[in-house]
Design a protein around this motif. Sequence first.
Motif, PDB file in Angstrom:
ATOM      1  N   ARG A 232      12.283   6.131   2.234  1.00 40.79           N
ATOM      2  CA  ARG A 232      12.421   7.928   1.483  1.00 40.79           C
ATOM      3  C   ARG A 232      13.098   7.211   0.703  1.00 40.79           C
ATOM      4  N   ARG A 233      13.889   6.583   0.041  1.00 39.79           N
ATOM      5  CA  ARG A 233      14.095   7.038  -1.453  1.00 39.79           C
ATOM      6  C   ARG A 233      13.184   7.515  -2.519  1.00 39.79           C
ATOM      7  N   GLN A 234      12.052   6.430  -2.174  1.00 41.10           N
ATOM      8  CA  GLN A 234      11.012   6.276  -2.997  1.00 41.10           C
ATOM      9  C   GLN A 234      10.653   7.772  -3.604  1.00 41.10           C
ATOM     10  N   ALA A 235      10.310   8.575  -1.990  1.00 40.40           N
ATOM     11  CA  ALA A 235       9.824   9.905  -1.776  1.00 40.40           C
ATOM     12  C   ALA A 235      10.437  10.840  -2.368  1.00 40.40           C
TER      13      ALA A 235
ATOM     14  N   ILE B  97       4.950 -13.940  -4.491  1.00 40.56           N
ATOM     15  CA  ILE B  97       5.150 -13.202  -5.547  1.00 40.56           C
ATOM     16  C   ILE B  97       4.851 -11.981  -5.008  1.00 40.56           C
ATOM     17  N   VAL B  98       5.835 -11.114  -4.957  1.00 33.22           N
ATOM     18  CA  VAL B  98       5.230  -9.849  -4.390  1.00 33.22           C
ATOM     19  C   VAL B  98       5.735  -8.653  -5.901  1.00 33.22           C
ATOM     20  N   VAL B  99       4.954  -7.862  -5.879  1.00 28.04           N
ATOM     21  CA  VAL B  99       4.582  -6.674  -6.991  1.00 28.04           C
ATOM     22  C   VAL B  99       5.203  -5.704  -6.237  1.00 28.04           C
ATOM     23  N   ASP B 100       5.797  -4.956  -7.090  1.00 29.84           N
ATOM     24  CA  ASP B 100       5.951  -3.344  -6.791  1.00 29.84           C
ATOM     25  C   ASP B 100       4.377  -2.507  -7.740  1.00 29.84           C
ATOM     26  N   LEU B 101       3.435  -2.089  -7.092  1.00 28.05           N
ATOM     27  CA  LEU B 101       2.183  -1.195  -8.010  1.00 28.05           C
ATOM     28  C   LEU B 101       2.489  -0.564  -9.014  1.00 28.05           C
ATOM     29  N   ARG B 102       2.324  -0.302 -10.128  1.00 25.47           N
ATOM     30  CA  ARG B 102       2.899   1.025 -10.572  1.00 25.47           C
ATOM     31  C   ARG B 102       2.467   2.082 -10.337  1.00 25.47           C
ATOM     32  N   GLY B 103       3.528   2.827 -10.458  1.00 24.09           N
ATOM     33  CA  GLY B 103       3.620   4.426 -10.113  1.00 24.09           C
ATOM     34  C   GLY B 103       4.842   3.680  -8.318  1.00 24.09           C
ATOM     35  N   TYR B 104       5.417   3.247  -8.224  1.00 30.42           N
ATOM     36  CA  TYR B 104       5.998   2.893  -6.562  1.00 30.42           C
ATOM     37  C   TYR B 104       7.086   1.628  -6.509  1.00 30.42           C
ATOM     38  N   GLY B 105       8.276   2.016  -5.756  1.00 31.91           N
ATOM     39  CA  GLY B 105       8.804   0.669  -6.150  1.00 31.91           C
ATOM     40  C   GLY B 105       9.590   0.839  -6.979  1.00 31.91           C
TER      41      GLY B 105
ATOM     42  N   GLY C  38       0.427  -1.238   0.317  1.00 31.48           N
ATOM     43  CA  GLY C  38      -0.094  -0.262   0.311  1.00 31.48           C
ATOM     44  C   GLY C  38       0.796   1.327   0.018  1.00 31.48           C
ATOM     45  N   TYR C  39       0.266   2.582   0.158  1.00 28.19           N
ATOM     46  CA  TYR C  39       0.941   3.605   0.374  1.00 28.19           C
ATOM     47  C   TYR C  39       1.262   3.813   1.849  1.00 28.19           C
ATOM     48  N   PRO C  40       2.240   4.973   1.996  1.00 26.56           N
ATOM     49  CA  PRO C  40       3.280   4.853   0.971  1.00 26.56           C
ATOM     50  C   PRO C  40       4.743   4.337   1.143  1.00 26.56           C
ATOM     51  N   GLN C  41       4.532   3.135   0.514  1.00 25.95           N
ATOM     52  CA  GLN C  41       5.082   2.183   1.164  1.00 25.95           C
ATOM     53  C   GLN C  41       5.647   1.398  -0.116  1.00 25.95           C
ATOM     54  N   ASN C  42       5.970   0.274  -0.663  1.00 20.55           N
ATOM     55  CA  ASN C  42       6.309  -0.517  -1.646  1.00 20.55           C
ATOM     56  C   ASN C  42       6.578  -2.251  -1.406  1.00 20.55           C
ATOM     57  N   HIS C  43       7.369  -3.189  -1.931  1.00 23.79           N
ATOM     58  CA  HIS C  43       7.670  -4.257  -1.739  1.00 23.79           C
ATOM     59  C   HIS C  43       8.039  -4.913  -0.737  1.00 23.79           C
ATOM     60  N   MET C  44       8.678  -3.970   0.072  1.00 24.93           N
ATOM     61  CA  MET C  44       9.298  -3.901   1.799  1.00 24.93           C
ATOM     62  C   MET C  44       8.745  -3.828   2.786  1.00 24.93           C
ATOM     63  N   CYS C  45       7.750  -3.172   2.812  1.00 26.20           N
ATOM     64  CA  CYS C  45       6.430  -3.218   3.453  1.00 26.20           C
ATOM     65  C   CYS C  45       6.864  -4.942   3.965  1.00 26.20           C
ATOM     66  N   TRP C  46       6.680  -6.105   3.156  1.00 24.26           N
ATOM     67  CA  TRP C  46       6.704  -7.557   3.343  1.00 24.26           C
ATOM     68  C   TRP C  46       7.606  -7.690   4.228  1.00 24.26           C
TER      69      TRP C  46
END
Length: 297
Positions: free
Chosen positions: A200-203, A58-66, A36-44
């Motif tokens: 933070r890098r994503q932001a 299978i861990v997917v980065d949603l479009r726009g993330y990660g 979810g927001y404001p995260q990416n695959h690393m939340c898992w």
Amino acid sequence: MASGLPGFTQTRIDTNGIGLSVHRAGTGAPLILLHGYPQNHMCWLNVAPALAERFDVIVVDLRGYGDSDAPPDDDAHTTYSKREMARDIVGVMDALGLARAHILGHDRGARVAYRLALDHPDRVDRLGIIEIVPTGDFWASWTADLAYKAYHWTFLAQPAPLPERLIGADPVGYIDHTLQSWTLAKSLDVFPPAALAAYRRQAGDPARIAAMCADYRAGATTDRHLDEADRAAGRRIAAPLMFLWAETGFPAQTGHPADLWRAWAENVQDASCRSGHFAMEEAPQAVLDAFVPFFAA
């Protein structure tokens, strides 16, 4: 190539006109994890290795993330609609040769997950939802107190480029505030250092900040309208559904969050946990206890 998730490998899958970053490990029934927001695959990070002991994860980065592509939004806000994101996940499944899979989503990823179950019921075995209620229902549940707590739903959905400019003045500060304020302990300490660094890098990427805003613009328009149309048509989720909600999270503010899901799905189980919004990082064992037996059934 190696993934930030221990034991996982990272690949890129091109589908539905974009490139998606996909992380995979384990054997067994396929289980797709959507962040979810404001995260990416690393939340898992705290749960994916354990899940991979039982499932093909299978861990997917949603479009726009990660590390996935972040296409520009369109005027109708369909580019980041959950219907379009669900098509992304179907494309990943096709690329991996998966006819069906279990789906587990948190926050925005959970909205993609239930849209996938509604639009592509033949592709979903079991559906796991963490810490959301359906988009249309959440909007309809707003009170002054909930609007105050969930202000980001209206802030991020404001026309571009207002929220992008304001966040861009201090993107890491804004993301840190969001993460911290949604935890039970009101602390960033609950996030693994590698995960927090990834958020933070994503932001720091203006294209990803714009994508996050587009995600919420879709939520306020296209996604809400799709939910309302499905409710009017009597469409329901056929897959068995497990719903985990935090005792102090956003769904809990709606009163009876599990009842909202029972209006949408034929077969609903639910559990709560002592956590803020980020259950996978704040209460990983509760996530495993809820979903390992459910997906293994």
